[in-house]
Motif scaffolding. Structure first.
Motif, PDB file in Angstrom:
ATOM      1  N   GLY A 113      -9.446 -12.251   4.360  1.00 25.67           N
ATOM      2  CA  GLY A 113      -8.087 -11.732   4.473  1.00 25.67           C
ATOM      3  C   GLY A 113      -7.982 -10.332   3.912  1.00 25.67           C
ATOM      4  N   LEU A 114      -6.963  -9.597   4.354  1.00 23.62           N
ATOM      5  CA  LEU A 114      -6.727  -8.231   3.895  1.00 23.62           C
ATOM      6  C   LEU A 114      -5.481  -8.202   3.027  1.00 23.62           C
ATOM      7  CD1 LEU A 114      -7.402  -6.255   7.211  1.00 23.62           C
ATOM      8  CD2 LEU A 114      -9.008  -6.835   5.387  1.00 23.62           C
ATOM      9  N   ASN A 115      -5.597  -7.625   1.843  1.00 21.58           N
ATOM     10  CA  ASN A 115      -4.481  -7.577   0.902  1.00 21.58           C
ATOM     11  C   ASN A 115      -4.372  -6.194   0.285  1.00 21.58           C
ATOM     12  OD1 ASN A 115      -3.676 -10.618   0.581  1.00 21.58           O
ATOM     13  ND2 ASN A 115      -5.917 -10.578   0.504  1.00 21.58           N
ATOM     14  N   LEU A 116      -3.131  -5.822  -0.074  1.00 26.07           N
ATOM     15  CA  LEU A 116      -2.860  -4.551  -0.726  1.00 26.07           C
ATOM     16  C   LEU A 116      -2.269  -4.797  -2.106  1.00 26.07           C
ATOM     17  CD1 LEU A 116      -3.040  -3.524   2.289  1.00 26.07           C
ATOM     18  CD2 LEU A 116      -1.350  -1.821   1.643  1.00 26.07           C
ATOM     19  N   SER A 117      -2.529  -3.880  -3.019  1.00 25.84           N
ATOM     20  CA  SER A 117      -1.922  -3.955  -4.340  1.00 25.84           C
ATOM     21  C   SER A 117      -0.402  -3.986  -4.218  1.00 25.84           C
ATOM     22  CB  SER A 117      -2.343  -2.752  -5.178  1.00 25.84           C
ATOM     23  OG  SER A 117      -1.570  -2.657  -6.350  1.00 25.84           O
ATOM     24  N   ARG A 118       0.224  -4.833  -5.020  1.00 27.71           N
ATOM     25  CA  ARG A 118       1.687  -4.954  -4.973  1.00 27.71           C
ATOM     26  C   ARG A 118       2.397  -3.720  -5.507  1.00 27.71           C
ATOM     27  NH1 ARG A 118       2.762 -10.940  -7.362  1.00 27.71           N
ATOM     28  NH2 ARG A 118       0.522 -11.116  -7.626  1.00 27.71           N
ATOM     29  N   THR A 119       1.652  -2.868  -6.209  1.00 25.79           N
ATOM     30  CA  THR A 119       2.274  -1.641  -6.708  1.00 25.79           C
ATOM     31  C   THR A 119       2.504  -0.622  -5.590  1.00 25.79           C
ATOM     32  OG1 THR A 119       0.134  -0.648  -7.251  1.00 25.79           O
ATOM     33  CG2 THR A 119       1.201  -1.974  -8.963  1.00 25.79           C
ATOM     34  N   ILE A 120       1.858  -0.819  -4.454  1.00 21.63           N
ATOM     35  CA  ILE A 120       2.076   0.064  -3.300  1.00 21.63           C
ATOM     36  C   ILE A 120       3.226  -0.534  -2.500  1.00 21.63           C
ATOM     37  CG2 ILE A 120       1.043   1.134  -1.258  1.00 21.63           C
ATOM     38  CD1 ILE A 120      -1.699   0.682  -2.548  1.00 21.63           C
ATOM     39  N   ARG A 121       4.404   0.060  -2.592  1.00 21.55           N
ATOM     40  CA  ARG A 121       5.608  -0.549  -2.025  1.00 21.55           C
ATOM     41  C   ARG A 121       6.122   0.136  -0.756  1.00 21.55           C
ATOM     42  NH1 ARG A 121       6.606  -0.854  -7.709  1.00 21.55           N
ATOM     43  NH2 ARG A 121       6.719  -3.024  -8.423  1.00 21.55           N
ATOM     44  N   GLU A 122       5.794   1.398  -0.557  1.00 14.63           N
ATOM     45  CA  GLU A 122       6.329   2.110   0.605  1.00 14.63           C
ATOM     46  C   GLU A 122       5.724   1.561   1.891  1.00 14.63           C
ATOM     47  OE1 GLU A 122       5.896   6.293   0.254  1.00 14.63           O
ATOM     48  OE2 GLU A 122       6.899   6.418  -1.691  1.00 14.63           O
ATOM     49  N   ASP A 123       6.605   1.223   2.835  1.00 16.28           N
ATOM     50  CA  ASP A 123       6.151   0.598   4.072  1.00 16.28           C
ATOM     51  C   ASP A 123       5.202   1.487   4.862  1.00 16.28           C
ATOM     52  OD1 ASP A 123       7.622  -1.652   3.510  1.00 16.28           O
ATOM     53  OD2 ASP A 123       9.368  -1.049   4.713  1.00 16.28           O
ATOM     54  N   ASP A 124       5.499   2.767   4.950  1.00 18.19           N
ATOM     55  CA  ASP A 124       4.631   3.675   5.714  1.00 18.19           C
ATOM     56  C   ASP A 124       3.240   3.752   5.098  1.00 18.19           C
ATOM     57  OD1 ASP A 124       6.702   4.156   7.423  1.00 18.19           O
ATOM     58  OD2 ASP A 124       7.248   6.107   6.575  1.00 18.19           O
ATOM     59  N   GLU A 125       3.175   3.783   3.770  1.00 16.03           N
ATOM     60  CA  GLU A 125       1.875   3.856   3.105  1.00 16.03           C
ATOM     61  C   GLU A 125       1.107   2.556   3.270  1.00 16.03           C
ATOM     62  OE1 GLU A 125      -1.186   5.683   0.748  1.00 16.03           O
ATOM     63  OE2 GLU A 125       0.377   6.305   2.154  1.00 16.03           O
ATOM     64  N   ARG A 126       1.794   1.439   3.189  1.00 15.61           N
ATOM     65  CA  ARG A 126       1.136   0.152   3.377  1.00 15.61           C
ATOM     66  C   ARG A 126       0.587   0.037   4.800  1.00 15.61           C
ATOM     67  NH1 ARG A 126       2.005  -3.648  -0.605  1.00 15.61           N
ATOM     68  NH2 ARG A 126       1.547  -5.336   0.856  1.00 15.61           N
ATOM     69  N   ASP A 127       1.373   0.488   5.777  1.00 20.69           N
ATOM     70  CA  ASP A 127       0.911   0.442   7.169  1.00 20.69           C
ATOM     71  C   ASP A 127      -0.317   1.330   7.357  1.00 20.69           C
ATOM     72  OD1 ASP A 127       2.944  -1.291   7.788  1.00 20.69           O
ATOM     73  OD2 ASP A 127       4.274   0.249   8.619  1.00 20.69           O
ATOM     74  N   ARG A 128      -0.303   2.517   6.742  1.00 23.81           N
ATOM     75  CA  ARG A 128      -1.442   3.434   6.856  1.00 23.81           C
ATOM     76  C   ARG A 128      -2.711   2.808   6.282  1.00 23.81           C
ATOM     77  NH1 ARG A 128      -4.243   7.681   3.984  1.00 23.81           N
ATOM     78  NH2 ARG A 128      -3.355   6.971   2.016  1.00 23.81           N
ATOM     79  N   LEU A 129      -2.578   2.201   5.117  1.00 28.49           N
ATOM     80  CA  LEU A 129      -3.743   1.623   4.462  1.00 28.49           C
ATOM     81  C   LEU A 129      -4.244   0.380   5.192  1.00 28.49           C
ATOM     82  CD1 LEU A 129      -2.660   2.063   0.735  1.00 28.49           C
ATOM     83  CD2 LEU A 129      -4.389   3.368   1.974  1.00 28.49           C
ATOM     84  N   LEU A 130      -3.328  -0.421   5.706  1.00 24.93           N
ATOM     85  CA  LEU A 130      -3.747  -1.606   6.463  1.00 24.93           C
ATOM     86  C   LEU A 130      -4.486  -1.220   7.735  1.00 24.93           C
ATOM     87  CD1 LEU A 130      -0.689  -4.008   6.050  1.00 24.93           C
ATOM     88  CD2 LEU A 130      -3.033  -4.392   5.232  1.00 24.93           C
TER      89      LEU A 130
END
Length: 338
Positions: A113-130
């Motif tokens: 599975g793919l997971n991001l740190s919960r401290t990264i909250r901005e949707d655009d940044e999360r989408d970029r990293l995913l």
């Protein structure tokens, strides 16, 4: 000297890294003699310890202890990873949940599975990293966690970090060996500093500990006394069984002296333990204060520990009014290496 500065040097012949924040020593890594956390072994199951629900293992560097064993038979081989430092004479603690950790990425072979740190909250940044993660992990059965350092990081740097950890995880998992063997060394102080700390400046010149004032702070950390704001003192003294912390109000004789000293202790304690490399059972003998002030103290201590690098559990109050903590032994004690 304002800002954060990373110093990479040596201390009495050992590799060491120091983090200076506004001119004050905030964190310290020193190379020890034992295998550091992150080391991966192929180990052989030796004998179970029924009373503790674990198994002793044979490794190329000595005995190790694995907790929460289920379905593991003696003689079986498995991959394990060092999680901390053992007390003298005890087996090294390990886990069977192996992780491959770097500055931006953690590859998890046993947790897809793919997971991001919960401290990264901005949707655009999360989408970029995913999007970066999906592309880098395409076709891999392993899992991935993107750390908080990924926020705002260069796309190529994140992708390169993921690829490096993925290749390392695949290499270790596919190793054809059969006997106990060290497959991966844990990170040393300099690599840990790059992985865990962020700073505006990195100094690598030999002797930078002395030129930036780190040596004096390290020497102070070798002693038990830790001054507190307001004239109080905290004494941090490790024993064989536990770490005892004694809080004194000093010259302050006001009615609120105890609470003020204890709140100052709560704020200063994580740094004092980090610099000394102390963990295990920690008992706080606090300055006298009314029972009604216990809750504000707990809240202050919990807030101070929130940003600390080592996992610490607040166990609570004893009948004698002491406060107990249980802290992971994730560092080599400073007194053992210098």
């Amino acid at each position: 000297m304002k800002g954060r500065t990373i110093l990479l040097d040596h201390l009495e012949g050992r590799e060491a890294a120091a983090l200076m924040v506004d001119g004050k020593l905030d964190d310290l890594f020193v190379e020890g003699d034992a295998p550091p956390p992150g080391t991966i072994w192929r180990a052989r199951a030796d004998r179970p310890v029924k009373g503790q629900g674990g198994m002793f293992l044979t490794t190329p560097d000595g005995p190790a202890f694995l907790r929460q064993v289920k379905g593991l038979a003696g003689g079986a081989h498995l991959l394990v990873q060092v999680t901390g430092y053992a007390e003298p004479g005890k087996a090294v603690p390990v886990t069977a949940k192996v992780l491959f950790k770097s500055r931006y990425a953690i590859v998890t072979p046993d947790a897809p599975g793919l997971n991001l740190s919960r401290t990264i909250r901005e949707d655009d940044e999360r989408d970029r990293l995913l999007e970066i993660a999906h592309e880098a992990m395409a076709g891999s059965p392993f899992g991935l966690i993107l750390r908080s350092a990924c926020a705002g990081a260069d796309e190529a740097a994140v992708a390169e970090d993921i690829a490096a950890m993925l290749a390392l995880a695949q290499q270790v998992s596919d190793d054809p060996g059969t006997g106990p063997e060290r497959l991966l060394d844990g990170d040393g102080p300099h690599a840990l500093a790059w992985r865990e700390w962020a700073a505006e400046e990195v100094v690598t010149a030999p002797g930078c500990f002395a030129s930036h004032g780190a040596l004096e702070a390290i020497e102070a950390a070798r002693g038990p006394s830790e001054p507190l704001p307001g004239g109080g003192h905290m004494f941090v003294e490790p024993t064989r069984a536990l770490v005892a912390v004694d809080v004194n109000t000093g010259s302050d004789t006001s009615l609120a002296a105890g609470l003020k000293a204890n709140l100052a202790c709560a704020k200063a304690l994580p740094r004092a333990l980090r610099l000394r490399g102390l963990g295990g059972q920690i008992v706080l003998d606090l300055a006298p204060m009314p029972r009604k002030d216990r809750r504000p103290f707990e809240a202050a201590l919990r807030a101070a520990l929130r940003g600390d690098s080592e996992e610490t559990v607040l166990a609570g109050w004893t009948p004698l009014g002491h406060f107990e903590l249980q802290r992971k032994r994730g560092r080599v004690p400073l007194a053992e290496v210098i």
